[in-house]
Design a protein around this motif. Structure first.
Motif, PDB file in Angstrom:
ATOM      1  N   GLN A  66       0.580  -1.119  -0.013  1.00 19.02           N
ATOM      2  CA  GLN A  66      -0.221   0.059   0.001  1.00 19.02           C
ATOM      3  C   GLN A  66       0.992   1.280   0.061  1.00 19.02           C
ATOM      4  O   GLN A  66       0.658   2.217   0.839  1.00 19.02           O
ATOM      5  CB  GLN A  66      -0.911  -0.039   1.291  1.00 19.02           C
ATOM      6  CG  GLN A  66      -2.078  -0.765   1.119  1.00 19.02           C
ATOM      7  CD  GLN A  66      -3.218  -0.467   0.017  1.00 19.02           C
ATOM      8  OE1 GLN A  66      -3.741   0.499  -0.041  1.00 19.02           O
ATOM      9  NE2 GLN A  66      -3.282  -1.525  -1.051  1.00 19.02           N
ATOM     10  N   LYS A  67       1.838   1.246  -0.869  1.00 20.76           N
ATOM     11  CA  LYS A  67       2.666   2.521  -1.064  1.00 20.76           C
ATOM     12  C   LYS A  67       3.402   2.441  -2.335  1.00 20.76           C
ATOM     13  O   LYS A  67       3.535   1.412  -2.903  1.00 20.76           O
ATOM     14  CB  LYS A  67       3.553   2.478   0.220  1.00 20.76           C
ATOM     15  CG  LYS A  67       4.622   1.489   0.179  1.00 20.76           C
ATOM     16  CD  LYS A  67       5.713   1.599   1.316  1.00 20.76           C
ATOM     17  CE  LYS A  67       6.823   0.527   1.383  1.00 20.76           C
ATOM     18  NZ  LYS A  67       7.771   0.711   2.355  1.00 20.76           N
ATOM     19  N   THR A  69       8.047  10.340  -4.898  1.00 20.70           N
ATOM     20  CA  THR A  69       7.130   9.384  -4.943  1.00 20.70           C
ATOM     21  C   THR A  69       6.150   9.714  -6.182  1.00 20.70           C
ATOM     22  O   THR A  69       5.625  11.082  -6.343  1.00 20.70           O
ATOM     23  CB  THR A  69       6.129   8.983  -3.760  1.00 20.70           C
ATOM     24  OG1 THR A  69       5.647  10.105  -3.175  1.00 20.70           O
ATOM     25  CG2 THR A  69       7.097   8.589  -2.632  1.00 20.70           C
TER      26      THR A  69
END
Length: 294
Positions: A142-143, A187
């Motif tokens: 989850q990243k 990111t």
């Protein structure tokens, strides 16, 4: 004329009285009398009042500059940064927006040049081909993580498809953004990265207005047109940008420095532990015998 001469002598008498110890109260009385007989507008025009005001402002600006860079960790450039901050504040007070931007830019450039020359340049060749953006979303973790294939390399992120052999100032700044502002943790995509870079570009274009005679490109002119007429707003925007940039550099530089010292110590300890037997075979035999007897 005679009356004027008499008044001058009277003023001299007052001056002599003020020099006498214990007559400090006389200054207050004179100032109070002036306040009652003259308007504030008339009083502030006097050169003495102007000099006092400028002196007080200078002390305030110096205090602000020193406090702003109080926790800045790079001592080699700290004094120059404080001086440039003071110049920046003077230009703002004069409402000289172009020179204000020049002083803001000088601080950012000073920090960027130092970090590039001292921390980035020596490792660039070993880092430039690595993937710089964690663009793949791992549903299990989850990243966002580094993609297994493809992706944007550090060299692509920094140079944006331009000549990779020339380290222009804006390229050095992008490298510093990656290593120190984002702490090598960009990111999803380069949107936030470029948003910060574009503000730097705005400051750079305004700084270039100090170079008379140059003709801006259509892209540069578009930036200048956007800022023109809104300088009051951009004072605050560029102040905020400088504060944010310096704050991130302080945090990441201190963290990287502490981490580096820690790693060196642990590596040294590990090396010593692994070479005891090689340095002394007799000692290793004794250690094995002691273990058997335990």
């Amino acid at each position: 004329m005679k009356d004027k001469e008499k008044l001058k002598k009277f003023v001299q008498i007052i001056s002599d009285l003020l020099k006498v110890e214990g007559n400090d109260w006389l200054i207050d009385e004179i100032l109070e009398t002036i306040r009652k007989t003259s308007s504030i507008e008339e009083i502030v025009k006097h050169s003495v009042i102007q000099n006092i005001y400028e002196h007080c402002v200078e002390l305030k600006i110096k205090k602000q500059a020193t406090e702003f860079y109080n926790s800045f960790p790079i001592q080699e450039i700290k004094n120059q940064l404080i001086q440039d901050y003071q110049k920046m504040e003077h230009e703002r007070r004069r409402d000289d927006f172009e020179n204000f931007c020049l002083c803001v830019y000088q601080q950012i450039e000073n920090i960027s040049n130092y970090l590039f020359e001292q921390k980035i340049k020596s490792i660039w060749d070993s880092e430039k081909d690595k993937i710089a953006i964690k663009s793949f979303f791992d549903r299990i973790q989850q990243k966002y993580v580094i993609p297994r294939s493809g992706g944007t390399s550090l060299e692509q992120l920094v140079f944006q498809g331009t000549d990779t052999s020339k380290w222009y100032t804006n390229r050095k700044f992008r490298a510093v953004l990656y290593f120190f502002y984002f702490n090598q943790n960009v990111t999803r995509d380069d949107y936030n990265f470029n948003s910060i870079y574009f503000t730097h570009e705005e400051i750079y274009q305004m700084r270039n207005q100090n170079h008379r005679g140059s003709v801006p490109t259509p892209y540069q002119q578009k930036t200048l047109n956007k800022i023109k007429g809104s300088e009051s707003r951009y004072y605050f925007k560029f102040y905020g940008f400088l504060q944010d940039f310096v704050n991130h550099i302080e945090s990441s530089y201190t963290t990287k420095s502490s981490s580096g010292i820690k790693n060196k110590k642990s590596n040294k300890h590990k090396t010593q532990k692994n070479t005891i037997g090689a340095n002394s075979p007799e000692l290793e035999k004794l250690m094995k015998k002691m273990k058997k007897n335990e």
